[in-house]
Motif scaffolding. Structure first.
Motif, short mmCIF file in Angstrom:
data_model
loop_
_atom_site.label_atom_id
_atom_site.label_comp_id
_atom_site.label_asym_id
_atom_site.label_seq_id
_atom_site.Cartn_x
_atom_site.Cartn_y
_atom_site.Cartn_z
N THR A 24 0.84 -1.20 0.00
CA THR A 24 0.00 0.00 0.00
C THR A 24 0.87 1.25 0.00
O THR A 24 0.60 2.20 -0.75
CB THR A 24 -0.94 0.00 1.22
N LEU A 28 0.82 4.11 -2.87
CA LEU A 28 0.50 5.50 -2.55
C LEU A 28 1.68 6.43 -2.75
O LEU A 28 1.49 7.63 -2.93
CB LEU A 28 -0.04 5.61 -1.12
N ILE A 33 -0.67 9.37 -7.65
CA ILE A 33 -1.69 8.45 -7.15
C ILE A 33 -2.59 9.12 -6.13
O ILE A 33 -3.83 9.07 -6.25
CB ILE A 33 -1.04 7.17 -6.56
N LEU A 34 -2.00 9.74 -5.10
CA LEU A 34 -2.82 10.38 -4.07
C LEU A 34 -3.64 11.53 -4.65
O LEU A 34 -4.79 11.73 -4.25
CB LEU A 34 -1.95 10.87 -2.92
N LEU A 92 -10.18 3.71 1.74
CA LEU A 92 -8.82 4.26 1.82
C LEU A 92 -8.89 5.76 2.04
O LEU A 92 -8.13 6.30 2.86
CB LEU A 92 -8.03 3.94 0.55
N LEU A 96 -7.21 7.90 5.04
CA LEU A 96 -6.30 9.01 4.79
C LEU A 96 -6.82 10.31 5.38
O LEU A 96 -6.08 11.28 5.51
CB LEU A 96 -6.05 9.17 3.29
#
Length: 116
Positions: A24, A28, A33-34, A92, A96
């Protein structure tokens, strides 16, 4: 304290129990991606709108990252070619949320020495 002859317990990537967390973190940690997850959190978006919101992310890089996120099961491509978070992606995002709260409290900002 452990003696010099005792074997060290596995740590990091050598510890099979860390595999999901490390995978993971690797996912990330990939550039963009984020940001993609952030942009898709409130709504589904088509490729062109997502590309517009991503600033200087190239179309080819965006395509690669979208494929990566689809393969990971975090986003889905709809029949109308828009993208949205899957249940896993939504969960997710919720996880976060704690990082987002922390960042607002502590106001961490990039330094001049950081690079892309």
């Amino acid at each position: 304290m452990r003696s010099a002859n005792e074997a060290r317990p596995p740590r990091g990537r050598d510890d099979p129990s860390n595999t999901p967390l490390l995978a993971t973190m690797d996912l990330l940690g990939q550039r963009w991606i984020l940001r993609i997850l952030w942009e898709l959190e409130p709504e589904r978006l088509g490729f062109l709108e997502l590309r517009r919101r991503m600033g200087n992310c190239s179309s080819s890089m965006l395509s690669v990252r979208l494929q990566t996120l689809q393969s990971a099961g975090l986003i889905a491509k709809n029949p109308d070619k828009s993208y949205e978070l899957t249940t896993a992606g939504i969960e997710l995002g919720a996880a976060l949320g704690s990082v987002w709260d922390w960042s607002r409290r502590w106001r961490v900002t990039p330094t001049d020495s950081q690079t892309d």
